[in-house]
Write an enzyme that holds these catalytic residues in place. Structure first.
Site, PDB file in Angstrom:
ATOM      1  N   SER A  79      -2.744  -8.153   2.699  1.00 38.81           N
ATOM      2  CA  SER A  79      -3.060  -7.998   4.121  1.00 38.81           C
ATOM      3  C   SER A  79      -3.551  -9.315   4.720  1.00 38.81           C
ATOM      4  O   SER A  79      -3.195  -9.684   5.834  1.00 38.81           O
ATOM      5  CB  SER A  79      -4.135  -6.926   4.309  1.00 38.81           C
ATOM      6  OG  SER A  79      -3.663  -5.678   3.871  1.00 38.81           O
ATOM      7  N   HIS A 123       0.841  -1.205   0.000  1.00 33.42           N
ATOM      8  CA  HIS A 123       0.000   0.000   0.000  1.00 33.42           C
ATOM      9  C   HIS A 123       0.877   1.256   0.000  1.00 33.42           C
ATOM     10  O   HIS A 123       0.615   2.216  -0.737  1.00 33.42           O
ATOM     11  CB  HIS A 123      -0.887   0.047   1.261  1.00 33.42           C
ATOM     12  CG  HIS A 123      -1.931  -1.023   1.322  1.00 33.42           C
ATOM     13  ND1 HIS A 123      -2.103  -1.831   2.420  1.00 33.42           N
ATOM     14  CD2 HIS A 123      -2.870  -1.414   0.434  1.00 33.42           C
ATOM     15  CE1 HIS A 123      -3.104  -2.669   2.210  1.00 33.42           C
ATOM     16  NE2 HIS A 123      -3.584  -2.439   1.006  1.00 33.42           N
ATOM     17  N   ARG A 126      -1.880  -6.578  -8.387  1.00 37.92           N
ATOM     18  CA  ARG A 126      -0.787  -7.533  -8.173  1.00 37.92           C
ATOM     19  C   ARG A 126      -0.886  -8.614  -9.251  1.00 37.92           C
ATOM     20  O   ARG A 126      -0.651  -8.348 -10.410  1.00 37.92           O
ATOM     21  CB  ARG A 126      -0.867  -8.112  -6.758  1.00 37.92           C
ATOM     22  CG  ARG A 126      -0.572  -7.079  -5.678  1.00 37.92           C
ATOM     23  CD  ARG A 126      -1.037  -7.526  -4.335  1.00 37.92           C
ATOM     24  NE  ARG A 126      -2.461  -7.839  -4.380  1.00 37.92           N
ATOM     25  CZ  ARG A 126      -3.214  -8.147  -3.341  1.00 37.92           C
ATOM     26  NH1 ARG A 126      -2.679  -8.242  -2.162  1.00 37.92           N
ATOM     27  NH2 ARG A 126      -4.491  -8.374  -3.485  1.00 37.92           N
ATOM     28  N   LYS A 163     -16.616  -7.072   5.869  1.00 34.88           N
ATOM     29  CA  LYS A 163     -15.400  -7.898   5.778  1.00 34.88           C
ATOM     30  C   LYS A 163     -14.882  -8.322   7.149  1.00 34.88           C
ATOM     31  O   LYS A 163     -13.868  -9.011   7.218  1.00 34.88           O
ATOM     32  CB  LYS A 163     -14.307  -7.106   5.060  1.00 34.88           C
ATOM     33  CG  LYS A 163     -14.366  -7.214   3.545  1.00 34.88           C
ATOM     34  CD  LYS A 163     -13.062  -6.763   2.930  1.00 34.88           C
ATOM     35  CE  LYS A 163     -12.930  -7.184   1.488  1.00 34.88           C
ATOM     36  NZ  LYS A 163     -11.659  -6.739   0.898  1.00 34.88           N
TER      37      LYS A 163
HETATM   38  O1  PNS Z   1      -8.832  -3.083   0.011  1.00 34.73           O
HETATM   39  P1  PNS Z   1     -10.092  -3.632  -0.579  1.00 34.73           P
HETATM   40  O2  PNS Z   1     -10.827  -4.430   0.465  1.00 34.73           O
HETATM   41  O3  PNS Z   1      -9.844  -4.400  -1.837  1.00 34.73           O
HETATM   42  O4  PNS Z   1     -11.009  -2.371  -0.947  1.00 34.73           O
HETATM   43  C1  PNS Z   1     -12.263  -2.553  -1.535  1.00 34.73           C
HETATM   44  C2  PNS Z   1     -13.030  -1.222  -1.608  1.00 34.73           C
HETATM   45  C3  PNS Z   1     -13.213  -0.642  -0.230  1.00 34.73           C
HETATM   46  C4  PNS Z   1     -12.262  -0.246  -2.476  1.00 34.73           C
HETATM   47  C5  PNS Z   1     -14.420  -1.540  -2.268  1.00 34.73           C
HETATM   48  O5  PNS Z   1     -15.048  -2.537  -1.529  1.00 34.73           O
HETATM   49  C6  PNS Z   1     -15.319  -0.317  -2.364  1.00 34.73           C
HETATM   50  O6  PNS Z   1     -15.155   0.499  -3.229  1.00 34.73           O
HETATM   51  N1  PNS Z   1     -16.270  -0.211  -1.423  1.00 34.73           N
HETATM   52  C7  PNS Z   1     -17.192   0.917  -1.352  1.00 34.73           C
HETATM   53  C8  PNS Z   1     -18.606   0.544  -1.786  1.00 34.73           C
HETATM   54  C9  PNS Z   1     -18.769   0.703  -3.275  1.00 34.73           C
HETATM   55  O7  PNS Z   1     -18.581   1.748  -3.841  1.00 34.73           O
HETATM   56  N2  PNS Z   1     -19.140  -0.422  -3.927  1.00 34.73           N
HETATM   57  C10 PNS Z   1     -19.315  -0.483  -5.347  1.00 34.73           C
HETATM   58  C11 PNS Z   1     -18.060  -0.987  -6.038  1.00 34.73           C
HETATM   59  S1  PNS Z   1     -18.293  -1.184  -7.763  1.00 34.73           S
END
Ligand code: PNS
Length: 165
Positions: free
Chosen positions: A135, A19, A97, A43
Site C-alpha cells: 500500500s 489483500h 511477501r 500510522k
Molecule cells: O496492515 P498492517 O499495518 O501491517 O497491520 C498491522 C496490524 C493492524 C495487524 C497490527 O498493527 C495490529 O495487530 N494492531 C493491533 C494492536 C495490537 O494488537 N498490537 C499488538 C501486536 S503484537
C-alpha cells in the site's frame, strides 16, 4: 462441527490486489472471514477509517458474489487478540511477501501467541503476481502520477486518483 472463523487484520490504506488475493485464499481455509480494518491512528493513514472500510466492503461485495457471503468487514481499535476472542476466531490470517516482512510478523506471532495460544497465526505467501505490492508504494506512485491500475482494484484506483487530483 464448530464454524472456523478467521480474522484478517490490517490497516488497508488502501486495499490492494495483494489483500484481495489473501482474502480469496483465506476463504478456502476458514468457514467465515472477518476482514478487520485497524483504526491505526498512529500510522496517519491517507484514507479515513470510513473510506478504508468502504473500499474493503466494495471488494468483499465482489468476492462474496463468487464465494457465498463468507467474508465481512469490521473495524477494530484495540488489541488484535481481544478482537479475535470477542469474535470467536480460531485463526489470524496474515500475508507474507518478501523476507523483509518476516521479522515483524515473527515478532507479532510470538507476542500474540503469548497473549492467546488458542488463536493460531496463519501465514499465506503472497501469490507470484502480487509479491511486490505494498500500500505504501502504491500511494507513493499515485501521488507522483504513476500508473497504479495493476496493483489495486479499479474502485481503489479511482479513490487514489481523486485523493491526489
Ligand atoms: O496492515 P498492517 O499495518 O501491517 O497491520 C498491522 C496490524 C493492524 C495487524 C497490527 O498493527 C495490529 O495487530 N494492531 C493491533 C494492536 C495490537 O494488537 N498490537 C499488538 C501486536 S503484537
Amino acid at each position: 462441527m464448530a464454524e472456523r472463523i478467521g480474522v484478517y487484520p490490517g490497516t488497508f490504506d488502501p486495499i490492494t490486489n495483494g489483500h484481495v488475493d489473501i482474502i480469496r485464499r483465506a476463504l478456502r481455509i476458514c468457514d467465515r472471514l472477518i476482514v478487520a480494518v485497524a483504526e491505526n491512528i498512529g500510522k496517519s493513514p491517507l484514507f479515513t477509517l470510513e473510506e478504508r472500510l468502504a473500499l474493503v466492503n466494495h471488494e468483499l461485495g465482489i468476492v462474496n458474489g463468487a464465494d457465498g457471503g463468507k467474508a465481512q468487514a469490521k473495524v477494530f481499535g484495540g488489541l488484535l487478540m481481544h478482537f479475535a476472542e470477542e469474535n470467536g476466531a480460531v485463526m489470524i490470517i496474515r500475508g507474507l511477501r518478501a523476507v523483509s516482512d518476516f521479522d515483524y510478523e515473527f515478532q507479532m506471532a510470538g507476542m500474540n501467541a503469548r497473549l492467546d495460544p488458542d488463536v493460531e497465526m496463519v501465514y499465506l505467501m503472497a501469490s507470484e503476481q502480487q509479491q511486490f505490492i505494498a500500500s505504501r508504494l502504491v500511494k507513493e506512485i499515485a501521488s507522483l502520477g504513476g500508473e497504479i491500475e495493476s496493483f489495486v482494484p479499479p474502485n481503489t484506483a479511482k479513490a487514489l486518483r481523486s485523493k491526489f487530483a
